[in-house]
Design an enzyme around this catalytic site. Structure first.
Site, mmCIF file in Angstrom:
data_model
loop_
_atom_site.group_PDB
_atom_site.id
_atom_site.type_symbol
_atom_site.label_atom_id
_atom_site.label_comp_id
_atom_site.label_asym_id
_atom_site.label_seq_id
_atom_site.Cartn_x
_atom_site.Cartn_y
_atom_site.Cartn_z
ATOM 1 C CG HIS A 1 88.167 46.427 65.826
ATOM 2 N ND1 HIS A 1 88.339 46.786 67.053
ATOM 3 C CD2 HIS A 1 86.904 47.302 65.601
ATOM 4 C CE1 HIS A 1 86.931 46.889 67.751
ATOM 5 N NE2 HIS A 1 86.643 47.468 66.451
ATOM 6 C CE LYS B 1 96.573 36.067 71.979
ATOM 7 N NZ LYS B 1 95.581 37.219 72.593
ATOM 8 N NE ARG B 2 92.246 38.082 64.412
ATOM 9 C CZ ARG B 2 93.007 38.246 62.671
ATOM 10 N NH1 ARG B 2 93.372 37.784 62.467
ATOM 11 N NH2 ARG B 2 93.207 40.406 63.379
ATOM 12 C CE LYS C 1 95.141 37.948 66.417
ATOM 13 N NZ LYS C 1 95.045 38.899 67.444
ATOM 14 C CB THR D 1 88.375 41.147 74.795
ATOM 15 O OG1 THR D 1 88.607 40.671 73.583
ATOM 16 C CG2 THR D 1 88.683 42.795 73.887
ATOM 17 C CE LYS E 1 86.955 37.908 75.939
ATOM 18 N NZ LYS E 1 87.126 37.832 74.901
#
Length: 839
Positions: free
Chosen positions: A370, A561-562, A567, A669, A673
């Site tokens: 991942h 998101k985390r 990110k 993901t 969504k």
């Protein structure tokens, strides 16, 4: 309970079956009295929730037991999915929806004087995961049940999950998430299912007729107790189990020590055992924390493999057929110890010879990678391994001997090649490489987006791919539309049922019918009405939780998101600072009203990420209280992000922030969504963003920034970004404001480290991508002002997302990796079902 056929999801306006309604009301009242011990007049909302959940559970169990019996009777191959996380969220409405009982339960509860939405809030989110890894596992479990694949998910029953996030004065604070404090109506404790998991000690070796026999003499034993939760597939036609392990000591109390008066020491063994399942991802900054992480991973791997081996022997009688009847999927690197554990079981406990045991092991396992982040591939010091799992270290050494012999045969004399592929990292202290172990011990290794799978071959697994060239494959992630469209966005679902037909619930490829309506003015207005309804709900939630009033007609710009540097929540908030400054410079300009919405948790030991959360909240405090902006820019950080919060945010989003540094996001993901619910994506060419662009159309997504190859080149040139900042007055000014304390008057130098990192050590390309990102955002502003064009792009995002169903992903796993048959879509032909996910 009657065994009448399950009611299909009634179309809007279709009457409820009165007999079924009466039966459901009677069942709920019976549970209230007999299981909860209350009558209706004394029952609290939580009592009603527990009674309704137990009444529903009864109906699920019948189908669960039937599915289990049918799969064993038919001798079907089974899938075992090992994951340290399962972010399943609330199960009540999810199970009601999949069982086709949502309308009748809602009516029954209303007749009894309680509202389903109120009861739903009584259910805590199961604290079994953190981010995308755990949510993917949950989606996959639901899709496996939908496709009637006999499967069991294995994980840990965490007492307190990751943590409950509280924001105090802008700082993240971590508290235990006591999700089990009122009990869990979905789980079945299996007191008869207990396995011994061993740690420490030493290994004895004896020569037995010319064959080395190893006996592990452990110093410590922990018991693993099973708890089963049913996972319901679409229309309730198949149910699988999620089996979670809880830890306890074989002797929970040393009575002699207790009677001597040392009450704390008497409970020491139990406390040590229970620590294994207290928290997800315990802080590993200390040696004790690292040891606990390794104990966690081995505990759940050992219990799971003992369980699946016992199941297989009960059904088939012998282990030589294991790979023909069992497929084990390792979800990321955490379960990698399963490779060594299965070898131990086969060789030490069942007397297999090495070569046959290895052949069975490799054929049984497959591994999903991942991430390309080195720290996520996990390494463990050899010293820790030797002390905690001495027999497994011996097995890993022997695997490595055979593995390195293959490497030498492939590249004779190439010492660097052997060092690269070795299971032991000899640099800077010897460490066991868990990602390498999972790769070598699996017959298939998959990435989770096309780009990620290609980068695996080029970067972290380059040499292993050369040694085993046929193993890496791609399986792009997917999401379950039942949760992320039908449950999260019921008004949009009703519109889709009306326009695409009832069959869209079974075959989401029918969403493509929306394309013909994307430019229709009347349909656009109905589509916007749905979005506005969802935005009003989110605006109310922001006001309730933060005391911040936001304009529901503003552009809702969402990054959920985390919190991690790659990110790039930091890029987002720096752009917000620059936008704030521009608005202050030109207060009379026709600025597009925007609400920037953040949510996510930083790991407890990730201090820099926690500082970014503080920066977001400090900037928000300044911006939200500046009267000169007249509410045209608001910033909201919603604490304690979980599945239930995501179900409110995602349907309300207009813009989806997928802005990771190119080459670092495996898939994502959340991007799927949000696009499924009509948000336009602003993002880099990273992870599944590329495939989203290819499906929704380049004109319906906003791409910016460097590509992965550009990032690699710039990193080789150095991390210093002063040259980039010097060419960008806008960025330079924003960094200066952050550094000089404009958003932290109480502590002017609070964010100096962030400013210095952007300037002098910028591996995540915040500075390098800033100008491109800022201009892309102003392009978004321009698009937002042309309402029909924006709405058309939003509708086309929904219409073209069917490929991103987790049903499609699981079909690919089943056909290409696990080699198990799947059920076609209920309303699809076999040919169509083989090509498309059911949703």
């Amino acid at each position: 309970m009657s065994n009448q056929p399950l009611q299909h999801h009634p179309a809007p306006g279709q009457p409820i079956d009165e007999l079924q309604l009466a039966e459901i009301k009677g069942a709920i009242l019976a549970k209230l009295r007999l299981a909860i011990g209350k009558d209706a007049g004394m029952a609290t909302r939580r009592d009603w929730y527990m009674a309704a959940a137990l009444a529903l559970r009864d109906r699920i169990v019948h189908r669960w037991l039937m599915a289990e019996k049918q799969s064993y009777d038919a001798g079907r191959k089974r899938v075992y999915y090992l994951s340290l996380e399962f972010l399943i969220g609330r199960l009540f409405t999810d199970a009601l929806n999949n069982m086709g009982l949502l309308p009748v339960f809602e009516t029954a509860l209303g007749d009894l004087g309680v509202g389903l939405p109120d009861l739903r809030k009584c259910e805590p989110d199961a604290a079994l995961g953190n981010g995308g890894l755990g949510r993917l596992a949950a989606c996959f479990m639901e899709s496996m049940a939908t496709l009637a694949i006999p499967a069991v998910g294995y994980g840990i029953r965490y007492d307190f999950g990751l943590f409950r996030q509280i924001i105090q004065h802008g700082w993240q604070q971590e508290y235990p998430d006591e999700w089990l404090s009122f009990g869990n109506p979905w789980e079945f404790q299996r007191p008869e299912v207990v396995y011994h998991v061993h740690f420490g000690g030493h290994v004895d070796h004896v020569d037995e007729r010319g064959r080395d026999r190893a006996t592990w003499r452990p110093a410590e034993t922990v018991e693993a107790l099973a708890y089963d939760t049913p996972i319901v597939g679409w229309r309730g036609q198949h149910v699988n189990a999620l089996r979670l392990w809880s830890a306890r000591a074989p002797d929970p109390l040393d009575l002699d020590v207790f009677n001597s008066g040392d009450y704390i020491s008497a409970n020491a063994e139990q406390s040590r055992a229970e620590a294994i399942c207290k928290f997800l991802y315990p802080n590993d900054e200390s040696a004790a924390g690292r040891e606990l992480r390794l104990r966690q991973e081995y505990f759940f791997v050992s219990a799971s493999l003992q369980d699946l081996v016992k199941r297989h022997l009960g059904a088939d009688g012998q282990l030589r057929s294991l790979a023909q009847k069992v497929a084990v999927q390792l979800n990321d690197t955490h379960p990698s110890l399963a490779v060594a554990e299965l070898m131990r079981i086969l060789i030490d406990l069942h007397n297999f010879r090495w070569e046959e045991a290895w052949k069975i092991t490799v054929a049984t396992f497959s591994y999903t990678n991942h991430t390309l982040l080195p720290e996520a591939l996990e390494t463990w010091p050899v010293e820790l391994f030797e002390r905690l799992l001495p027999r497994h270290l011996e097995i890993i050494y022997r695997i490595n001997v055979h593995h390195l012999a293959q490497a030498e045969a492939r590249c004779p004399g190439d010492i660097d090649f052997r060092a690269s592929v070795s299971l032991i990292d000899e640099r800077g202290g010897r460490k066991v490489r868990m990602g390498q172990l999972a790769f070598v011990g699996s017959h298939r290794i998959n990435g989770v987006s096309a780009m990620h799978s290609d980068l695996m071959k080029e970067t972290v697994f380059h040499d292993l791919n050369h040694l085993y060239p046929s193993r890496i494959t791609n399986k792009t992630n997917g999401i379950t539309f039942r949760r992320w469209l039908m449950l999260a966005n019921p008004k949009l679902t009703a519109l889709l049922r009306e326009t695409c037909g009832e069959a869209v619930l079974d075959d989401f490829s029918l969403l493509e019918n929306l394309e013909d309506l994307a430019g229709d003015n009347a349909f656009q207005q109905r589509f916007r009405d749905v979005k506005q309804h969802n935005k009003l709900a989110l605006a109310r939630l922001i006001a309730e939780r933060l005391g911040t009033k936001v304009d529901p007609s503003a552009l809702f710009d969402v990054q959920i998101k985390r919190i991690h540097e790659y990110k790039r929540q930091l890029l987002n908030i720096v752009e917000a600072v620059a936008l704030y400054q521009a608005m202050k410079d030109e207060p009379d300009r026709n600025w597009v009203p925007r609400v920037k919405i953040f949510a996510g948790k930083a790991a407890a030991s990730y201090h820099y990420a926690k500082l970014i959360i503080k920066l977001i909240n400090d900037v928000a405090d300044t911006v939200n209280n500046d009267p000169e902006l007249r509410g045209r820019l608001k910033i909201a950080f919603l604490p304690d992000y979980n599945v239930s919060l995501a179900e409110i945010i995602i349907p309300a989003a207009d813009l989806s922030e997928q802005i990771s540094t190119a080459g670092m996001e495996a898939s994502g993901t959340g991007n799927m969504k949000l696009a499924l619910n009509g948000a336009l994506t602003i993002g880099t060419l990273d992870g599944a963003n590329i495939e989203i662009r290819d499906h929704v159309g380049a004109e319906n997504i906003a791409i910016f920034g460097m590509e992965a190859g550009d990032v690699m080149v710039r990193r080789k040139q150095g991390m210093d970004a002063t040259d980039v900042i010097g060419r960008s007055p806008r960025l330079s000014r924003a960094i200066a404001a952050i550094e000089n304390g404009e958003f932290s008057l109480d502590e002017p130098h609070r964010f100096a480290n962030i400013a210095n990192a952007i300037r002098f050590h910028d591996p995540y390309m915040v500075a390098a991508d800033f100008d491109s990102y800022y201009e892309a955002q102003r392009g978004v502003d321009a698009r937002w002002q042309v309402v029909p064009a924006w709405t058309r792009a939003s509708i086309l995002n929904v219409a073209r997302m069917a490929w991103f169903s987790s049903d499609r992903t699981i079909r690919e796993y089943a056909e290409d990796i696990w080699h198990v048959p799947v059920r076609p879509s209920p309303l699809a032909t076999p040919e169509k079902g083989a090509q498309r996910g059911a949703g």
